[in-house]
Design an enzyme around this catalytic site. Sequence first.
Site, PDB file in Angstrom:
ATOM      1  N   ARG A 141       0.985  -1.051   0.005  1.00 19.40           N
ATOM      2  CA  ARG A 141       0.094  -0.063  -0.100  1.00 19.40           C
ATOM      3  C   ARG A 141       0.946   1.209  -0.065  1.00 19.40           C
ATOM      4  O   ARG A 141       0.349   2.196   0.620  1.00 19.40           O
ATOM      5  CB  ARG A 141      -0.940   0.100   1.286  1.00 19.40           C
ATOM      6  CG  ARG A 141      -1.903  -1.115   1.300  1.00 19.40           C
ATOM      7  CD  ARG A 141      -2.582  -1.424   0.222  1.00 19.40           C
ATOM      8  NE  ARG A 141      -3.476  -2.749   0.120  1.00 19.40           N
ATOM      9  CZ  ARG A 141      -3.005  -3.647  -0.205  1.00 19.40           C
ATOM     10  NH1 ARG A 141      -1.963  -3.819  -1.094  1.00 19.40           N
ATOM     11  NH2 ARG A 141      -3.869  -4.751  -0.232  1.00 19.40           N
ATOM     12  N   SER A 183     -10.873   0.756   3.877  1.00 17.56           N
ATOM     13  CA  SER A 183     -10.184   0.319   5.013  1.00 17.56           C
ATOM     14  C   SER A 183      -9.504   1.824   5.440  1.00 17.56           C
ATOM     15  O   SER A 183      -8.756   2.261   4.715  1.00 17.56           O
ATOM     16  CB  SER A 183      -8.724  -0.652   4.866  1.00 17.56           C
ATOM     17  OG  SER A 183      -9.385  -2.015   4.489  1.00 17.56           O
ATOM     18  N   GLU A 253      -4.676   4.323   5.881  1.00 15.09           N
ATOM     19  CA  GLU A 253      -4.939   4.257   4.557  1.00 15.09           C
ATOM     20  C   GLU A 253      -5.832   5.121   3.954  1.00 15.09           C
ATOM     21  O   GLU A 253      -5.499   5.498   2.771  1.00 15.09           O
ATOM     22  CB  GLU A 253      -5.451   2.722   4.416  1.00 15.09           C
ATOM     23  CG  GLU A 253      -5.296   2.081   2.905  1.00 15.09           C
ATOM     24  CD  GLU A 253      -5.582   0.736   2.744  1.00 15.09           C
ATOM     25  OE1 GLU A 253      -6.338   0.208   1.861  1.00 15.09           O
ATOM     26  OE2 GLU A 253      -4.976  -0.007   3.625  1.00 15.09           O
TER      27      GLU A 253
END
Length: 262
Positions: A141, A183, A253
């Site tokens: 990520r 998320s 995130e």
Amino acid sequence: MMIKKINFKQFSSIKIGQELDVVMIEDFNYPQGHYLLGASNNVLIGTNPPPLMMLSKKYDYIKIENGSLVIGAATPSGKIVSFCKKHNIADFEFVSRLPGTLGGMLKMNAGLKEFEIFNNLDSIITKEGEIKKSEIDHGYRYTDIKDVVFEAKFQLNKGFDEEKIKLFTDMRSNQPKESSAGSCFKNPKGDYAGRLIEAVGLKGKRFGDMEFSSVHANFLVNHGEGRFEDAIELIRLVEEKVKDTFSIELQREIIIVDKNYL
């Protein structure tokens, strides 16, 4: 320079924000000091946002060219999956469960578990020209991409797999139905953000219309009239509780687009 008015309470996936002027990028001559948005699926627009910009529909395309899959950065995930299914192209099935556009997916190296958008990436195009995957620092990520990405080139492998579509659908079957930005936190190494949030007693914690979902604790959901201030308060509460209890600093995130937080 084309300006478009966008109401982020309607446009963003978490349904928070106001109507703002957004510069639409048509070529390499885009303004400096503006924050780049994609489809606003993983962002929380604040009350004091910076100047904003996004790619125009000019960069919404997908094609096979010289043995590679070439995709414009404004191309939505659904269009990518449909094209790959039609042309029997493998390795993009997981994109069916990732909302947004290619540019946003590239910026955060989006994915599901070991399936990531960088897996089959060959190169990207920015105003500096073509940049090979090997020149881009990336991981879970994360990427160090700073410039606007206009286009990306991928390895072309045959064999679209319908079973993978079912697998990825099942993997996301526990997600809440309310408006959210996906998320909220990245999973710490060897653990899950949702487990940590639940362990500190904040699964289902709600301020106003904002809640860390009782369905999946790592989803910050909006029950209708959620406010930016309530969302921030909940995010900070989770970060503090998890750090105090487990000595783990959760990494966001969700991207907070506000001058006070960027």
